[in-house]
Motif scaffolding. Structure first.
Motif, PDB file in Angstrom:
ATOM      1  N   GLU A 114       8.296  -3.608  -0.847  1.00 32.64           N
ATOM      2  CA  GLU A 114       7.836  -4.265   0.376  1.00 32.64           C
ATOM      3  C   GLU A 114       7.114  -3.303   1.303  1.00 32.64           C
ATOM      4  OE1 GLU A 114      11.345  -6.142   1.933  1.00 32.64           O
ATOM      5  OE2 GLU A 114      11.199  -7.816   0.522  1.00 32.64           O
ATOM      6  N   ARG A 115       7.526  -2.060   1.333  1.00 36.56           N
ATOM      7  CA  ARG A 115       6.911  -1.074   2.219  1.00 36.56           C
ATOM      8  C   ARG A 115       5.571  -0.573   1.665  1.00 36.56           C
ATOM      9  NH1 ARG A 115      11.024   2.383   2.979  1.00 36.56           N
ATOM     10  NH2 ARG A 115      10.563   3.505   1.073  1.00 36.56           N
ATOM     11  N   SER A 116       5.473  -0.412   0.355  1.00 37.20           N
ATOM     12  CA  SER A 116       4.338   0.326  -0.200  1.00 37.20           C
ATOM     13  C   SER A 116       3.324  -0.477  -1.005  1.00 37.20           C
ATOM     14  CB  SER A 116       4.872   1.445  -1.108  1.00 37.20           C
ATOM     15  OG  SER A 116       5.716   2.298  -0.392  1.00 37.20           O
ATOM     16  N   CYS A 117       3.624  -1.696  -1.386  1.00 31.94           N
ATOM     17  CA  CYS A 117       2.726  -2.418  -2.301  1.00 31.94           C
ATOM     18  C   CYS A 117       1.597  -3.117  -1.543  1.00 31.94           C
ATOM     19  CB  CYS A 117       3.502  -3.423  -3.151  1.00 31.94           C
ATOM     20  SG  CYS A 117       2.438  -4.235  -4.364  1.00 31.94           S
ATOM     21  N   MET A 118       0.452  -2.443  -1.482  1.00 30.99           N
ATOM     22  CA  MET A 118      -0.683  -2.998  -0.754  1.00 30.99           C
ATOM     23  C   MET A 118      -1.271  -4.229  -1.431  1.00 30.99           C
ATOM     24  SD  MET A 118      -4.041  -1.846  -1.909  1.00 30.99           S
ATOM     25  CE  MET A 118      -4.529  -0.804  -3.251  1.00 30.99           C
ATOM     26  N   VAL A 119      -1.095  -4.358  -2.725  1.00 31.05           N
ATOM     27  CA  VAL A 119      -1.576  -5.562  -3.403  1.00 31.05           C
ATOM     28  C   VAL A 119      -0.777  -6.769  -2.927  1.00 31.05           C
ATOM     29  CG1 VAL A 119      -1.867  -6.714  -5.638  1.00 31.05           C
ATOM     30  CG2 VAL A 119      -2.411  -4.283  -5.404  1.00 31.05           C
ATOM     31  N   MET A 120       0.543  -6.635  -2.859  1.00 30.10           N
ATOM     32  CA  MET A 120       1.385  -7.716  -2.358  1.00 30.10           C
ATOM     33  C   MET A 120       1.014  -8.050  -0.915  1.00 30.10           C
ATOM     34  SD  MET A 120       5.550  -8.006  -2.214  1.00 30.10           S
ATOM     35  CE  MET A 120       5.745  -6.778  -0.923  1.00 30.10           C
ATOM     36  N   HIS A 121       0.832  -7.028  -0.089  1.00 29.09           N
ATOM     37  CA  HIS A 121       0.464  -7.252   1.312  1.00 29.09           C
ATOM     38  C   HIS A 121      -0.869  -7.994   1.406  1.00 29.09           C
ATOM     39  CE1 HIS A 121       2.983  -3.439   2.352  1.00 29.09           C
ATOM     40  NE2 HIS A 121       3.751  -4.492   2.133  1.00 29.09           N
ATOM     41  N   THR A 122      -1.811  -7.631   0.558  1.00 32.02           N
ATOM     42  CA  THR A 122      -3.121  -8.284   0.565  1.00 32.02           C
ATOM     43  C   THR A 122      -3.010  -9.737   0.134  1.00 32.02           C
ATOM     44  OG1 THR A 122      -4.207  -6.178   0.090  1.00 32.02           O
ATOM     45  CG2 THR A 122      -5.478  -8.174  -0.363  1.00 32.02           C
ATOM     46  N   TYR A 123      -2.256  -9.999  -0.918  1.00 32.92           N
ATOM     47  CA  TYR A 123      -2.100 -11.367  -1.411  1.00 32.92           C
ATOM     48  C   TYR A 123      -1.359 -12.253  -0.414  1.00 32.92           C
ATOM     49  CZ  TYR A 123      -3.550 -10.014  -6.181  1.00 32.92           C
ATOM     50  OH  TYR A 123      -4.241  -9.588  -7.291  1.00 32.92           O
ATOM     51  N   GLU A 124      -0.484 -11.676   0.382  1.00 31.37           N
ATOM     52  CA  GLU A 124       0.296 -12.472   1.337  1.00 31.37           C
ATOM     53  C   GLU A 124      -0.528 -12.941   2.532  1.00 31.37           C
ATOM     54  OE1 GLU A 124       4.773 -10.699   0.620  1.00 31.37           O
ATOM     55  OE2 GLU A 124       3.480  -9.702   2.092  1.00 31.37           O
ATOM     56  N   HIS A 125      -1.691 -12.361   2.723  1.00 28.21           N
ATOM     57  CA  HIS A 125      -2.538 -12.707   3.865  1.00 28.21           C
ATOM     58  C   HIS A 125      -3.918 -13.105   3.367  1.00 28.21           C
ATOM     59  CE1 HIS A 125       0.519 -10.969   6.431  1.00 28.21           C
ATOM     60  NE2 HIS A 125       0.540  -9.918   5.631  1.00 28.21           N
ATOM     61  N   ALA A 126      -4.558 -13.990   4.122  1.00 29.53           N
ATOM     62  CA  ALA A 126      -5.936 -14.336   3.768  1.00 29.53           C
ATOM     63  C   ALA A 126      -6.793 -13.082   3.914  1.00 29.53           C
ATOM     64  CB  ALA A 126      -6.456 -15.435   4.698  1.00 29.53           C
ATOM     65  N   THR A 127      -7.564 -12.778   2.898  1.00 31.43           N
ATOM     66  CA  THR A 127      -8.390 -11.577   2.899  1.00 31.43           C
ATOM     67  C   THR A 127      -9.851 -11.983   2.747  1.00 31.43           C
ATOM     68  OG1 THR A 127      -6.579 -10.368   1.847  1.00 31.43           O
ATOM     69  CG2 THR A 127      -8.748  -9.351   1.776  1.00 31.43           C
ATOM     70  N   PRO A 128     -10.636 -11.791   3.784  1.00 27.20           N
ATOM     71  CA  PRO A 128     -12.049 -12.157   3.683  1.00 27.20           C
ATOM     72  C   PRO A 128     -12.764 -11.297   2.637  1.00 27.20           C
ATOM     73  CG  PRO A 128     -11.451 -11.579   5.959  1.00 27.20           C
ATOM     74  CD  PRO A 128     -10.291 -11.251   5.086  1.00 27.20           C
ATOM     75  N   VAL A 129     -13.697 -11.907   1.959  1.00 28.13           N
ATOM     76  CA  VAL A 129     -14.513 -11.203   0.971  1.00 28.13           C
ATOM     77  C   VAL A 129     -15.971 -11.426   1.351  1.00 28.13           C
ATOM     78  CG1 VAL A 129     -15.187 -11.066  -1.463  1.00 28.13           C
ATOM     79  CG2 VAL A 129     -12.804 -11.541  -0.846  1.00 28.13           C
ATOM     80  N   SER A 130     -16.716 -10.359   1.533  1.00 28.21           N
ATOM     81  CA  SER A 130     -18.150 -10.506   1.787  1.00 28.21           C
ATOM     82  C   SER A 130     -18.900 -10.156   0.507  1.00 28.21           C
ATOM     83  CB  SER A 130     -18.588  -9.612   2.949  1.00 28.21           C
ATOM     84  OG  SER A 130     -18.390  -8.253   2.624  1.00 28.21           O
ATOM     85  N   GLU A 131     -20.086 -10.668   0.394  1.00 33.17           N
ATOM     86  CA  GLU A 131     -20.859 -10.501  -0.825  1.00 33.17           C
ATOM     87  C   GLU A 131     -22.300 -10.160  -0.458  1.00 33.17           C
ATOM     88  OE1 GLU A 131     -21.627 -14.095  -3.330  1.00 33.17           O
ATOM     89  OE2 GLU A 131     -19.863 -13.291  -4.346  1.00 33.17           O
ATOM     90  N   GLU A 132     -22.868  -9.201  -1.173  1.00 29.57           N
ATOM     91  CA  GLU A 132     -24.278  -8.872  -0.989  1.00 29.57           C
ATOM     92  C   GLU A 132     -24.905  -8.817  -2.370  1.00 29.57           C
ATOM     93  OE1 GLU A 132     -26.745  -4.893   0.020  1.00 29.57           O
ATOM     94  OE2 GLU A 132     -25.232  -5.436   1.520  1.00 29.57           O
ATOM     95  N   ILE A 133     -26.004  -9.514  -2.556  1.00 27.57           N
ATOM     96  CA  ILE A 133     -26.679  -9.556  -3.845  1.00 27.57           C
ATOM     97  C   ILE A 133     -27.995  -8.809  -3.735  1.00 27.57           C
ATOM     98  CG2 ILE A 133     -27.720 -11.027  -5.615  1.00 27.57           C
ATOM     99  CD1 ILE A 133     -25.689 -13.202  -4.743  1.00 27.57           C
ATOM    100  N   THR A 134     -28.200  -7.869  -4.640  1.00 25.45           N
ATOM    101  CA  THR A 134     -29.449  -7.102  -4.685  1.00 25.45           C
ATOM    102  C   THR A 134     -30.103  -7.353  -6.029  1.00 25.45           C
ATOM    103  OG1 THR A 134     -28.438  -5.366  -3.321  1.00 25.45           O
ATOM    104  CG2 THR A 134     -30.417  -4.774  -4.557  1.00 25.45           C
ATOM    105  N   VAL A 135     -31.369  -7.674  -6.019  1.00 30.05           N
ATOM    106  CA  VAL A 135     -32.129  -7.892  -7.248  1.00 30.05           C
ATOM    107  C   VAL A 135     -33.173  -6.790  -7.324  1.00 30.05           C
ATOM    108  CG1 VAL A 135     -33.636  -9.449  -8.524  1.00 30.05           C
ATOM    109  CG2 VAL A 135     -31.772 -10.376  -7.133  1.00 30.05           C
ATOM    110  N   LYS A 136     -33.075  -5.948  -8.364  1.00 31.89           N
ATOM    111  CA  LYS A 136     -34.070  -4.889  -8.577  1.00 31.89           C
ATOM    112  C   LYS A 136     -35.280  -5.494  -9.268  1.00 31.89           C
ATOM    113  CE  LYS A 136     -30.733  -1.167  -9.002  1.00 31.89           C
ATOM    114  NZ  LYS A 136     -30.213  -0.069  -9.844  1.00 31.89           N
ATOM    115  N   GLN A 137     -36.461  -5.100  -8.830  1.00 37.64           N
ATOM    116  CA  GLN A 137     -37.698  -5.590  -9.456  1.00 37.64           C
ATOM    117  C   GLN A 137     -38.480  -4.446 -10.013  1.00 37.64           C
ATOM    118  OE1 GLN A 137     -39.148  -7.922  -6.043  1.00 37.64           O
ATOM    119  NE2 GLN A 137     -39.095  -9.633  -7.486  1.00 37.64           N
TER     120      GLN A 137
END
Length: 137
Positions: A114-137
């Motif tokens: 409970e003290r150290s597992c950051m994955v559990m802490h992350t899953y227990e709370h809504a975690t925003p995810v941002s996305e950036e798409i780059t297309v190389k030409q």
């Protein structure tokens, strides 16, 4: 600084995940491959394993560890997991623990996770995810 991770597609349809420190795993869809949902469960199990290692080794001895399995309940409406269930098995048969020692050991392992597992802490709370798409030409 956080480890950089990335994935690359293989010709056979599988994927390789890499870390800038040389870490590597293969994943994808199909026989013998972990899919992304499996990787989420493995992240939770792995985090619990690493978080509990000091408590486990101090009680059971160096090199000892837990066997941790994770199951998830997938929700089609959410298009994601609604919950995870983690099962932590500790083989203390050779440690000679009494009942009160077993309870203290379980509590200690749980507190470490409970003290150290950051994955559990992350899953227990809504975690925003941002996305950036780059297309190389």
């Amino acid at each position: 600084m956080a480890k950089k991770v990335w994935v690359e597609r293989n010709k056979d349809g599988s994927w390789d995940a890499f870390g800038d420190d040389g870490a590597h795993i293969k994943f994808g869809h199909g026989q013998g491959l972990f899919d992304p949902g499996d990787l989420m469960k493995l992240a939770l199990a792995g985090c619990a394993a690493l978080s509990s290692q000091v408590a486990v080794e101090s009680t059971l001895g160096e090199g000892k560890g837990a066997t941790i399995s994770v199951d998830g309940t997938y929700d089609d409406e959410l298009k994601g997991f609604a919950s995870f269930k983690e099962q932590i098995e500790l083989d203390a048969s050779s440690a000679g623990l009494h009942n009160e020692d077993v309870e203290k050991f379980k509590e200690r392992v749980q507190k470490h996770i409970e003290r150290s597992c950051m994955v559990m802490h992350t899953y227990e709370h809504a975690t925003p995810v941002s996305e950036e798409i780059t297309v190389k030409q």
